[in-house]
Design a protein around this motif. Sequence first.
Motif, PDB file in Angstrom:
ATOM      1  N   THR A 187       0.725  -1.119   0.031  1.00  0.00           N
ATOM      2  CA  THR A 187      -0.021   0.129  -0.078  1.00  0.00           C
ATOM      3  C   THR A 187       0.816   1.220   0.019  1.00  0.00           C
ATOM      4  OG1 THR A 187      -1.819   1.084   1.257  1.00  0.00           O
ATOM      5  CG2 THR A 187      -0.096   0.170   2.648  1.00  0.00           C
ATOM      6  N   GLU A 209       2.433  -9.832   4.207  1.00  0.00           N
ATOM      7  CA  GLU A 209       1.469 -10.638   3.632  1.00  0.00           C
ATOM      8  C   GLU A 209       2.079 -10.996   2.220  1.00  0.00           C
ATOM      9  OE1 GLU A 209      -2.594  -8.755   4.509  1.00  0.00           O
ATOM     10  OE2 GLU A 209      -1.181  -7.484   4.356  1.00  0.00           O
TER      11      GLU A 209
ATOM     12  N   PRO B  57      -2.724  -0.445  15.765  1.00  0.00           N
ATOM     13  CA  PRO B  57      -2.304  -1.055  15.044  1.00  0.00           C
ATOM     14  C   PRO B  57      -2.693  -2.804  15.044  1.00  0.00           C
ATOM     15  CG  PRO B  57      -0.891   0.548  15.433  1.00  0.00           C
ATOM     16  CD  PRO B  57      -1.679   0.570  16.567  1.00  0.00           C
ATOM     17  N   LEU B  60      -5.621  -4.072  13.256  1.00  0.00           N
ATOM     18  CA  LEU B  60      -5.790  -4.149  11.970  1.00  0.00           C
ATOM     19  C   LEU B  60      -6.014  -5.216  11.298  1.00  0.00           C
ATOM     20  CD1 LEU B  60      -5.438  -1.179  12.195  1.00  0.00           C
ATOM     21  CD2 LEU B  60      -3.658  -1.278  10.107  1.00  0.00           C
ATOM     22  N   PRO B  61      -5.277  -6.479  11.768  1.00  0.00           N
ATOM     23  CA  PRO B  61      -5.569  -7.810  11.230  1.00  0.00           C
ATOM     24  C   PRO B  61      -7.120  -8.227  11.287  1.00  0.00           C
ATOM     25  CG  PRO B  61      -3.654  -7.785  12.370  1.00  0.00           C
ATOM     26  CD  PRO B  61      -4.112  -6.503  12.804  1.00  0.00           C
ATOM     27  N   TYR B  65      -9.582  -9.008   8.330  1.00  0.00           N
ATOM     28  CA  TYR B  65     -10.269 -10.361   8.173  1.00  0.00           C
ATOM     29  C   TYR B  65     -11.816  -9.993   8.087  1.00  0.00           C
ATOM     30  CZ  TYR B  65     -12.019 -14.787   9.465  1.00  0.00           C
ATOM     31  OH  TYR B  65     -12.692 -16.063   9.586  1.00  0.00           O
ATOM     32  N   GLU B  66     -12.282  -9.232   8.964  1.00  0.00           N
ATOM     33  CA  GLU B  66     -13.806  -8.993   9.088  1.00  0.00           C
ATOM     34  C   GLU B  66     -14.122  -8.477   7.578  1.00  0.00           C
ATOM     35  OE1 GLU B  66     -16.191 -10.114  10.849  1.00  0.00           O
ATOM     36  OE2 GLU B  66     -14.761 -10.936  12.360  1.00  0.00           O
ATOM     37  N   LEU B  67     -13.563  -7.623   6.931  1.00  0.00           N
ATOM     38  CA  LEU B  67     -13.958  -7.025   5.790  1.00  0.00           C
ATOM     39  C   LEU B  67     -13.276  -7.687   4.511  1.00  0.00           C
ATOM     40  CD1 LEU B  67     -13.778  -3.404   6.792  1.00  0.00           C
ATOM     41  CD2 LEU B  67     -15.722  -4.552   6.887  1.00  0.00           C
ATOM     42  N   ASN B  68     -12.640  -8.621   4.636  1.00  0.00           N
ATOM     43  CA  ASN B  68     -12.222  -9.421   3.686  1.00  0.00           C
ATOM     44  C   ASN B  68     -11.031  -8.368   2.801  1.00  0.00           C
ATOM     45  OD1 ASN B  68     -14.280 -11.718   3.484  1.00  0.00           O
ATOM     46  ND2 ASN B  68     -12.695 -12.199   2.191  1.00  0.00           N
ATOM     47  N   LEU B  69     -10.589  -7.697   3.585  1.00  0.00           N
ATOM     48  CA  LEU B  69      -9.319  -6.717   3.112  1.00  0.00           C
ATOM     49  C   LEU B  69      -7.953  -7.278   3.404  1.00  0.00           C
ATOM     50  CD1 LEU B  69     -11.014  -3.394   3.870  1.00  0.00           C
ATOM     51  CD2 LEU B  69     -11.092  -4.465   1.684  1.00  0.00           C
ATOM     52  N   SER B  70      -6.756  -6.650   2.687  1.00  0.00           N
ATOM     53  CA  SER B  70      -5.384  -7.001   3.315  1.00  0.00           C
ATOM     54  C   SER B  70      -5.282  -6.333   4.410  1.00  0.00           C
ATOM     55  CB  SER B  70      -4.463  -7.279   2.227  1.00  0.00           C
ATOM     56  OG  SER B  70      -4.376  -5.753   1.658  1.00  0.00           O
ATOM     57  N   ARG B  71      -4.466  -6.652   5.085  1.00  0.00           N
ATOM     58  CA  ARG B  71      -3.909  -5.583   6.358  1.00  0.00           C
ATOM     59  C   ARG B  71      -3.364  -4.412   5.675  1.00  0.00           C
ATOM     60  NH1 ARG B  71       0.492  -7.283   9.067  1.00  0.00           N
ATOM     61  NH2 ARG B  71       1.011  -8.870   7.967  1.00  0.00           N
ATOM     62  N   ALA B  72      -2.672  -4.720   4.716  1.00  0.00           N
ATOM     63  CA  ALA B  72      -1.810  -3.490   3.885  1.00  0.00           C
ATOM     64  C   ALA B  72      -2.963  -2.465   3.403  1.00  0.00           C
ATOM     65  CB  ALA B  72      -1.286  -4.060   2.727  1.00  0.00           C
ATOM     66  N   GLU B  73      -3.952  -2.678   2.800  1.00  0.00           N
ATOM     67  CA  GLU B  73      -5.377  -1.872   2.621  1.00  0.00           C
ATOM     68  C   GLU B  73      -5.655  -1.181   3.956  1.00  0.00           C
ATOM     69  OE1 GLU B  73      -8.030  -3.506  -0.978  1.00  0.00           O
ATOM     70  OE2 GLU B  73      -7.572  -5.195   0.624  1.00  0.00           O
ATOM     71  N   HIS B  75      -4.136  -0.597   6.433  1.00  0.00           N
ATOM     72  CA  HIS B  75      -2.809   0.482   6.978  1.00  0.00           C
ATOM     73  C   HIS B  75      -2.932   1.625   6.185  1.00  0.00           C
ATOM     74  CE1 HIS B  75       0.865   1.666   8.355  1.00  0.00           C
ATOM     75  NE2 HIS B  75       1.219   1.704   7.246  1.00  0.00           N
ATOM     76  N   GLY B  76      -3.188   1.256   4.701  1.00  0.00           N
ATOM     77  CA  GLY B  76      -3.053   2.527   3.742  1.00  0.00           C
ATOM     78  C   GLY B  76      -3.924   3.472   4.185  1.00  0.00           C
TER      79      GLY B  76
END
Lengths: 949, 186
Positions: A187, A209, B57, B60-61, B65-73, B75-76
């Motif tokens: 990101t 990841e 922080p 965030l995992p 997980y709950e929203l089916n997003l990556s952690r990076a997203e 965090h961004g």
Amino acid sequence: MQSIAEQDLGTPKRQSAKQVTLNVDGRQVTVPAGTSVLRAAAEAGLSIPKLCATDTLEAFGSCRMCLVQVEGMKGFPASCTTPVAEGMKVTTQNEKIANIRRGVMELYISDHPLDCLTCPANGHCELQDMAGAVGLREVRYGYSGANHLDAPKDESNPYFTFDASKCIVCSRCVRACDEQQGTLALTIQGRGFDSTVSASQAESFLESECVSCGACITACPTATLSEKSLIKAGQAEHSIITTCAYCGVGCSFRAEMQGEEVVRMVPNKDGHANHGHSCVKGRFAIGYATHPDRITKPMIRASISDPWKEVSWEEAIAHSASELRRIQKKYGRDSIGGITSSRCTNEETFLVQKLVRAGFGNNNVDTCARVCHSPTGYGLKQTIGESAGTQDFDSVMDADVIMVIGANPTDAHPVFASRLKKRLRAGARLIVVDPRRIDLVRSAHVKADHHLTLKPGTNVAVLNAMAHVVVTEGLVDEAFVRERCDLGNFESWARFVADPRHSPEATAAATGVDPHELRAAARLYATGGNAAIYYGLGVTEHSQGSTTVMAIANLAMATGNIGREGVGVNPLRGQNNVQGSCDMGSFPHEFSGYRHVSNDTARETFERLWGVPLSNEPGLRIPNMIDEAIDGSFKWLYVQGEDIAQSDPDTTHITAGLKAMECVIVQDLFLNETARYAHIFLPGASFLEKDGTFTNAERRISRVRKAIPPLAGMADWEVTMALANALGAPMRYNHPREIMDEIAATTPTFKGVSYARLDELGSIQWPCNDAAPTGTPVMHVDHFVRGKGQFMLTEYLATEERAGPRFPLLLTTGRILSQYNVGAQTRRTASTVWHHEDVLEIHPFDAEQRGVRDGDLVALASRIGEISLHASVTERVQPGVVYTTFHHAVTGANVVTTDNSDWATNCPEYKVTAVQVRRTNHFSDWQLRDREEGVSLRRMAKALADAAE
Amino acid sequence: MSARKRVTIPIRIEPGSDLPAAERAAVLEAVNRNRALEGALLPILHAIQDRLGWIPPRTLPLIAYELNLSRAEVHGVVSFYHYFRQHQPGEHVIFLCRAEACQAVGAVALEAHAKRALGVEFHGTSGDGRYTLEPVYCLGNCASGPSLMIDRELHGRMTPERFDELIGATSTSAASASGSASGSAT
């Protein structure tokens, strides 16, 4: 950094029926509607400066370099995000535009290190090129202000570095991870001047990841993301297009070379299987090819307890031939045989089976497909008429419902998984049938609509129950069945599956699958539009493997999901050339093109060409060879590129069989586990060292091209040829292309295949013949290859291998992303950083009952063997099921697996073994003995050992 | 050569089982209330920050997980908005307006005073952990500047003296539970 040999047209190609003509700098250019001005200009031969655009990613419009002027439009639109319009007049170069671009570039360079001469990207850097293109001569801002020049370098990943100081924040890496790979591990964090690329939550790449597919590296326009191998070696000077030697996806790569050294592997944008994408194995894990463990001299020994002695090729070949003659004379014609390899080329495989059939005079040839996809060959042949998947990979982009059964694509077929996930992100629905929670069940932007968590060994019951729902709820595609299938046997099948004993409710006790969930999944599959099934070894490696394949074909035929884009029955083949090795006649009962040895026409074709009579009796399968060796009637075996002592089930039985033979010849890159029991070792050549072809899971034949000379002096096909000539069964080929010509001349489905044609088309999907001169992406379009589709009755029979009081858990096995099969290659690369040992996954409930904590050493025992390994307590497996991988020989996972096998093809039942798990403090007897034998049976003669050091 | 990483497979499929109970509850409640919204992430992040005062922080995992997003997203997004706090704030958060109207009537002096009085720069938290000072660009109270907001309460015509009084009052209000100046009790 893109390949040195590829052109970048800026934005992706668009498909459209409508063509648009525009004028760019006075040149007329016609492109499909939807194409960007940037790409249209590139196609007209005009290069517009750009940084954030690349033709593998959707346009983003952030770098402000590709600004142009368009007559009638205000300002300076970015050409990457501006679609073409009819009659548009575009100016790409004038003084105003030049000033803007130079000004933007000046800003970029004001925060970029000026170390071009010592930079890894030097000579192939897009930023450098663009600075040149816009004529940047000075940076008026100086370098004393805030900047990112001291940003730290992340070297955590074993294969690449991330040098933040060189980053221009163009987001290409982030978009590549999103769009191409679909992991979304990267990101941009922060905003404005503080924007930087972040892996996950500002972690190191290794901790994040990231799955190391390398898409970000190809996308990076600077040296920010660079391969460590490139940093070490510098830019390549030529590249060779070849095909990856790992999984059945068969990605096309450019091997970028400096002389005879591979600098790096870059996925080929024109590759029809991978479209410029790759995974960690194909892209990075090639260090094994030059690993010091490579054996490059032939060796012989009288007994397996003797040390190896190096000999010349001539001596090794002559010795092999004389042993063969001696044994055949003493024990009879059928006492010898050969095993072909799914890791070798089509041409090499064809030669080995030719050597056996024409040279040995029997049909004792088999291949490692025996232990993976032999049920696919059998099951699909019986039902739809051809032993191969029905689609190309691109077909998944037209699927509305995707059902994945017994396959874990994100680990085992990662590049295809990325395509599949792309389709899921676009809205396709997903059904997963698997005892484990694989990543596809739920991960970023992926969520299975239904996950049927069946008990291992009950695939047939689940598929019958799905068919039951389709038939009893009136979801059959009657028009399709009436037109395309044998009606009589459809009706008997429909009656069979409609029986209440096949209902989801009735089978739930055996399968463990919630009947509501199963009914919903069946309805979705039958009514959700184009439905495609993808399956793997979780289907085939069972006592009812062939039955499961037939049940899958039944379901697809009954719902009309065969014969067009977006549907089909798709085996995800394990090895790079497992499809090819089967096609080439590696099975004891079939000639190339799946023609039975009793088929007189086929046999006569070969007899005429080869000038010898051929046996019409099927020969021995691998398990038969081992059994007969133990019985004393099978004595001589030629194993090309396969490690049966590690990969085949019931290791103890296999090694007993090998020990009972008088002469075992192993041809391999390494002194593998099987070589411990060998008397003659012939060094093999890696895929980089030879010419040939591989055939992937979508029947795609792709060229393997020699990049470096064989380390041992001979490619594998040359070794087989030498052996044949020594036996007096002459083979005279100057190049593998001549072998392909022989294959084409004798095999109807390959009739139109030649190296010239492959060079012209890039790759060809068989059947390729007069009716389909450019190959066949989708099979069974108007009718089934066999005529009418045959529904087969698929009675569910529980495996004999079931959990009981002594062995209450079921073990199932699989692969992991970073390692490959027996690990002979990947264990000899830096990929061990991710998976340096096989671990046992066990559910917290089962672990607690046994007092097992995460990380404990546990003994895993089945009725035939015991090993010890570390436990990983996880909910990924369901209670009652444990799971491990088989990548490390020292673990010996197959010491535990049994000799149960598929009723039709003998494919081993790797996926179900009843086991017990308990804590232990020591390795098992087998493991200790194996370690000792690993030394004692691998000794080299003194001089040799010294030379090796 | 990189350090060898243990073969780690998460025990729990759902992340966040090791989170402090309050954080886990805040995340799950925010997710459950907003999950069906289009673009649910921002409202969820707001709800979490409203409840916890920050977005730890380590949560965030679970959000991802709950929203089916990556952690990076996730965090961004969190790091893009200055409003979302990645560090635990003091007991009270003071938003000091720095927009033009307030600057015209003494906000600059007030800012200097506030920083001195609390011993912090913007985004910092006072040594006693009581106050976090944040800049804000217009509180919509331009006619009565300079303005600041403590927790959820807006104060106009602020002077250094009133500022001192206010933080004195806030210091004791929590104990007296008068609720007059503190909205932080949630």
